[in-house]
Design an enzyme around this catalytic site. Structure first.
Site, PDB file in Angstrom:
ATOM      1  N   ASP A  43       0.819  -1.211   0.000  1.00 60.10           N
ATOM      2  CA  ASP A  43       0.000   0.000   0.000  1.00 60.10           C
ATOM      3  C   ASP A  43       0.853   1.262   0.000  1.00 60.10           C
ATOM      4  OD1 ASP A  43      -2.348  -1.463   0.083  1.00 60.10           O
ATOM      5  OD2 ASP A  43      -2.485  -1.399   2.268  1.00 60.10           O
ATOM      6  N   TYR A  60       7.155  -9.903   7.203  1.00 60.96           N
ATOM      7  CA  TYR A  60       6.859  -8.490   7.416  1.00 60.96           C
ATOM      8  C   TYR A  60       7.300  -8.085   8.808  1.00 60.96           C
ATOM      9  CZ  TYR A  60       3.694  -7.983   3.360  1.00 60.96           C
ATOM     10  OH  TYR A  60       3.156  -7.917   2.103  1.00 60.96           O
TER      11      TYR A  60
END
Length: 255
Positions: A52, A110
């Site tokens: 994003d 992540y």
């Protein structure tokens, strides 16, 4: 025709995410332009993870096809002279034409970083979420560990996200690491739903603040309802650390 794989790192602050879109500059568009200039023809990359706006990466993966005969391991150097300072290719290699970075079994890692102190540090403002309130580290660690294994993560999928064939994912490890004032939520899995890591981070933060009960993560998982989880943590604290392809790595190592 050859297929070249790139490992791409970027600071996502100034981009509208990874994927090409009409409303602003993206990492993929910038990479495509540099590749097209280098190869002398229109190049469209295929990315592994559509991060994003504001999300960073140390090891996103993209592939592109070309007739250019440059040695595969030299593409990274040639590209980096054409890319801006906030996007740099870390490695390049040739892969079989049948290799696809999204439709292949992966292991993704992540990290979500939280600076927990009374006053903000301006040098960390772009890649770390500042939180001044006291946090219950033990409760956060318990919540992080609760998601290890195979679960239905529907509660942690963004509302209005495009329908997934399955919301079940396998998490190999999930933990909170503390180094001084820095807390890092590190999670490794075979895939993630849209905004899943940010919603997990936001939920774990709410548990740490005491706004959600300690030990509530299992109940949230079982609810399979986005409304049961916490808020979506801001994008700038999230970094895609890397993507592995276990089925292909042995083959690549032999070459």
């Amino acid at each position: 025709m050859r297929r070249i794989m790139l490992v791409v790192a970027y600071d996502g602050t100034n981009y509208c995410g990874w994927q090409v879109q009409p409303n602003g500059m993206t990492v993929q568009e910038t990479l495509n332009r540099a590749l097209s200039e280098l190869c002398g023809s229109s190049i469209q990359t295929i990315g592994a993870s559509r991060t994003d706006a504001g999300v960073h990466a140390k090891g996103n993966v993209a592939v592109f096809d070309t007739e250019m005969r440059m040695p595969a391991d030299r593409f990274c150097y040639a590209l980096n002279t054409r890319l801006p300072e906030d996007i740099k290719v870390q490695a390049s290699r040739e892969v079989p034409l049948r290799f696809h970075p999204r439709y292949t079994s992966t292991v993704k890692t992540y990290e979500y970083r939280i600076l927990n102190r009374k006053l903000p540090d301006p040098t960390r403002r772009l890649d770390t979420l500042f939180v001044y309130s006291d946090l219950n580290l033990a409760a956060m660690q318990e919540a992080a560990e609760c998601v290890i294994g195979e679960h239905d993560f529907r509660s942690f999928q963004a509302s209005g996200a495009s329908a997934e064939k399955s919301t079940v994912r396998r998490i190999y490890s999930s933990e909170i690491r503390k180094e001084g004032e820095l807390l890092t939520f590190r999670i490794v899995g075979n895939g993630f739903l849209y905004n899943m890591v940010r919603i997990l981070a936001g939920t774990i933060l709410e548990i740490g603040r005491g706004n959600l009960p300690s030990g509530s993560m299992r109940r949230i998982l079982e609810a399979r309802n986005r409304a049961a989880a916490g808020p979506t943590a801001p994008a700038h604290g999230l970094t895609l650390i890397g993507i592995r392809y276990p089925e292909w790595e042995k083959l690549w190592a032999e070459k």
